[in-house]
Scaffold this active site. Structure first.
Site, PDB file in Angstrom:
ATOM      1  N   SER A   1       0.855  -1.251   0.022  1.00  0.00           N
ATOM      2  CA  SER A   1       0.031   0.119  -0.066  1.00  0.00           C
ATOM      3  C   SER A   1       1.081   1.300   0.053  1.00  0.00           C
ATOM      4  O   SER A   1       2.003   1.214   0.584  1.00  0.00           O
ATOM      5  CB  SER A   1      -1.082   0.170   1.270  1.00  0.00           C
TER       6      SER A   1
ATOM      7  N   TYR B   1      -1.684  -0.451  10.088  1.00  0.00           N
ATOM      8  CA  TYR B   1      -1.720  -0.925   8.533  1.00  0.00           C
ATOM      9  C   TYR B   1      -0.415  -0.523   8.139  1.00  0.00           C
ATOM     10  O   TYR B   1       0.193  -0.897   7.116  1.00  0.00           O
ATOM     11  CB  TYR B   1      -2.926  -0.106   7.988  1.00  0.00           C
TER      12      TYR B   1
END
Length: 248
Positions: A139, A152
Site C-alpha cells: 500500500s 496498517y
C-alpha cells in the site's frame, strides 16, 4: 517481450472481491490458469463462476492464509508459477487505542502469512528448478504515515521489506519478488468513502490524476510483473496510486 501468461498457474490470495478479484481477472485474461482464494467457500464459488462465465480458466482453493497448515493446501494445488499475496485486513485505530495484541494479529494476516506462503511456493519452485514470480500487495501507506492509523502502515512497510529480502534470497533461483502499492481505489470496502464529496475533493487536490482509482486499473501492473517482460525487475515496490505519492 510477451505479456502472455499462457501455460502458467497463479494463486491469488484474498481474491473473492475487490482488487484481488481484478488481479485474478487480469491474470486469467492474459492466459494464466488462476486459483482464487478466500475463507468463504460460497463467495469463492460465486467469484469463480463469474470468471468462468467470461471464459476464464479458474478454480478455487478455500483456506485461511493465517492457518499454518495452509502450506499443505498450497502443495495440493500442484504446479504454481505465480503467487500474489493479496490478503489484507484493515484496522483504522491510533496508538492510544490499538493494543499490541491487535497489532500482532494484523501483522500475522499481512506479513507472516505472506512469508509462509512465499516460502512454500518458492521451495516448490527451487526443487523443480523453475523460475517464478511472487507479487506482494502492499500500500502507499507502507511509505506514508496517517494520524490515527498505526497498524496498517507498519504491516505494509514490513511487507515492502519482506519483498526486498526475498528478492535477494531468491534471485539466484530465477524467482523475482516485487510489491504493488495501491493508492485510493473505489472498491466495495471504500464504497462509503467514494460517495463522500470531501474525500473526492481531497483526491482531486492530493493526487496527480485527481480521482479515485478504478479497481480494474490494478490488474495491468500485476500482469506485467508476472510475465517475461518483467524478468529483470525484482525487489521493487511499484505504486499504483494516481500520483498520490509523487504529488506535493
Amino acid at each position: 517481450m510477451s505479456f502472455s501468461l499462457t501455460g502458467r498457474t497463479a494463486l491469488v490470495t484474498g481474491s473473492v472481491r475487490g482488487l484481488g478479484l481484478e488481479m485474478a481477472r487480469g491474470l486469467a485474461a492474459a492466459g494464466a490458469r488462476v486459483v482464487l482464494n478466500g475463507r468463504d467457500a460460497e463467495a469463492l464459488d460465486q467469484a469463480v463462476g463469474r470468471l468462468r462465465d467470461d471464459g476464464r480458466d479458474v478454480t478455487s482453493a478455500p483456506f485461511d492464509v493465517t492457518d499454518r497448515t495452509a502450506g499443505e493446501r498450497v502443495a495440493e494445488l500442484g504446479r504454481l508459477d505465480i503467487l500474489v499475496n493479496n490478503v489484507g485486513h484493515r484496522d483504522r485505530r491510533g496508538f492510544d487505542v490499538l493494543d499490541p495484541a491487535d497489532l500482532t494479529r494484523l501483522l500475522d494476516v499481512h506479513l507472516t502469512s505472506a512469508y509462509a506462503l512465499s516460502r512454500q511456493v518458492a521451495q516448490q519452485l527451487v526443487r523443480a528448478g523453475r523460475p517464478g514470480r511472487i507479487i506482494n500487495v502492499s500500500s502507499v501507506l507502507g511509505q506514508l504515515g496517517r494520524v490515527g492509523d498505526v497498524a496498517y502502515p507498519v504491516a505494509k512497510a514490513g511487507l515492502d521489506g519482506l519483498t526486498r529480502a526475498l528478492a535477494a534470497d531468491l534471485g539466484p533461483h530465477g524467482i523475482t519478488v516485487n510489491s504493488v502499492a495501491p493508492g485510493t481505489f473505489a472498491t466495495e470496502v471504500n464504497a462509503g468513502l467514494a460517495q463522500d464529496p470531501q474525500w473526492s475533493e481531497w483526491l482531486r487536490t492530493r493526487t496527480a490524476l485527481g480521482r479515485w482509482g478504478r479497481p480494474e486499473e490494478i490488474a495491468g501492473v500485476v500482469v506485467f510483473l508476472a510475465g517475461d517482460s518483467a524478468s529483470f525487475i525484482t525487489g521493487q515496490t511499484i505504486a499504483v496510486d494516481g500520483g498520490l505519492t509523487a504529488t506535493f
